[in-house]
Design a protein around this motif. Sequence first.
Motif, PDB file in Angstrom:
ATOM      1  N   SER A 156       0.604  -1.161   0.070  1.00  0.00           N
ATOM      2  CA  SER A 156      -0.052  -0.133   0.118  1.00  0.00           C
ATOM      3  C   SER A 156       0.751   1.397  -0.082  1.00  0.00           C
ATOM      4  N   LEU A 157       1.898   1.211   0.865  1.00  0.00           N
ATOM      5  CA  LEU A 157       2.722   2.248   0.734  1.00  0.00           C
ATOM      6  C   LEU A 157       3.564   2.584  -0.746  1.00  0.00           C
ATOM      7  N   LEU A 158       3.914   1.407  -1.012  1.00  0.00           N
ATOM      8  CA  LEU A 158       4.680   1.617  -2.428  1.00  0.00           C
ATOM      9  C   LEU A 158       3.801   2.054  -3.440  1.00  0.00           C
ATOM     10  N   LYS A 159       2.700   1.698  -3.563  1.00  0.00           N
ATOM     11  CA  LYS A 159       1.488   1.976  -4.394  1.00  0.00           C
ATOM     12  C   LYS A 159       1.310   3.620  -4.434  1.00  0.00           C
TER      13      LYS A 159
ATOM     14  N   MET B  98      11.572 -11.717   7.480  1.00  0.00           N
ATOM     15  CA  MET B  98      11.392 -13.494   7.392  1.00  0.00           C
ATOM     16  C   MET B  98       9.927 -13.666   6.629  1.00  0.00           C
ATOM     17  N   ASP B  99       9.336 -12.574   6.147  1.00  0.00           N
ATOM     18  CA  ASP B  99       8.109 -12.715   5.401  1.00  0.00           C
ATOM     19  C   ASP B  99       8.423 -12.524   3.685  1.00  0.00           C
ATOM     20  N   LYS B 100       7.469 -12.134   3.048  1.00  0.00           N
ATOM     21  CA  LYS B 100       7.570 -11.802   1.784  1.00  0.00           C
ATOM     22  C   LYS B 100       7.808 -10.130   1.483  1.00  0.00           C
ATOM     23  N   THR B 101       8.255  -9.510   2.308  1.00  0.00           N
ATOM     24  CA  THR B 101       8.542  -8.067   2.147  1.00  0.00           C
ATOM     25  C   THR B 101       9.448  -7.659   0.798  1.00  0.00           C
ATOM     26  N   ARG B 102      10.633  -8.554   0.866  1.00  0.00           N
ATOM     27  CA  ARG B 102      11.505  -8.059  -0.115  1.00  0.00           C
ATOM     28  C   ARG B 102      10.823  -8.469  -1.767  1.00  0.00           C
ATOM     29  N   ASP B 103      10.187  -9.723  -1.559  1.00  0.00           N
ATOM     30  CA  ASP B 103       9.238 -10.046  -2.616  1.00  0.00           C
ATOM     31  C   ASP B 103       8.597  -9.011  -3.503  1.00  0.00           C
ATOM     32  N   ILE B 104       7.881  -8.153  -2.394  1.00  0.00           N
ATOM     33  CA  ILE B 104       6.795  -7.232  -2.838  1.00  0.00           C
ATOM     34  C   ILE B 104       7.851  -6.060  -3.165  1.00  0.00           C
ATOM     35  N   VAL B 105       8.826  -5.449  -2.491  1.00  0.00           N
ATOM     36  CA  VAL B 105       9.521  -4.259  -2.720  1.00  0.00           C
ATOM     37  C   VAL B 105      10.307  -4.741  -4.105  1.00  0.00           C
ATOM     38  N   ALA B 106      10.446  -5.841  -4.540  1.00  0.00           N
ATOM     39  CA  ALA B 106      11.194  -6.059  -5.683  1.00  0.00           C
ATOM     40  C   ALA B 106      10.596  -5.826  -6.942  1.00  0.00           C
ATOM     41  N   LYS B 107       9.012  -5.682  -6.794  1.00  0.00           N
ATOM     42  CA  LYS B 107       7.947  -5.227  -8.133  1.00  0.00           C
ATOM     43  C   LYS B 107       8.027  -3.837  -8.302  1.00  0.00           C
ATOM     44  N   TYR B 108       8.696  -3.130  -7.544  1.00  0.00           N
ATOM     45  CA  TYR B 108       8.574  -1.610  -7.503  1.00  0.00           C
ATOM     46  C   TYR B 108       9.892  -0.934  -7.870  1.00  0.00           C
ATOM     47  N   PRO B 109      10.118   0.257  -8.387  1.00  0.00           N
ATOM     48  CA  PRO B 109      11.384   0.906  -8.686  1.00  0.00           C
ATOM     49  C   PRO B 109      11.918   1.535  -7.226  1.00  0.00           C
TER      50      PRO B 109
END
Length: 131
Positions: free
Chosen positions: A31-34, A56-67
Amino acid sequence: MRQEEAEKEGEFEPVVSVIVPVLNGEATIESLLKSLSEIDYPKEKIEFVIVDGNSMDKTRDIVAKYPAKLLIEKRGGPNAARNTGIKHTSGEIIAFTDSDCIVPKNWISKIAENFKDPKIGCVGGNVKRLD
């Protein structure tokens, strides 16, 4: 055009680095990255630096989708993350927000606007609970 001339003409748009500390933020970081991706400031003048505290969750995977630049900070705590972020930025202005926030479209424009005055060294803003 030189910065001084741009300021006289009202085109003050310094480079802004946004630093976000995060730890296990998969529930909120997207939500923040959007919201950051919808900011009404020139994209070439914004740098997003996400500093992960070894999630230890999917934070990095989510961040990887954004510039955004993703850094890992294992020392722990938001202050260590912010300091690491500062060391890896190039902005004339450094802005901080947290991974569970949503920023308005004019967030960076309003921050930069305040720095037109050379006497201004720091700017703070409102925080509203979304819950």
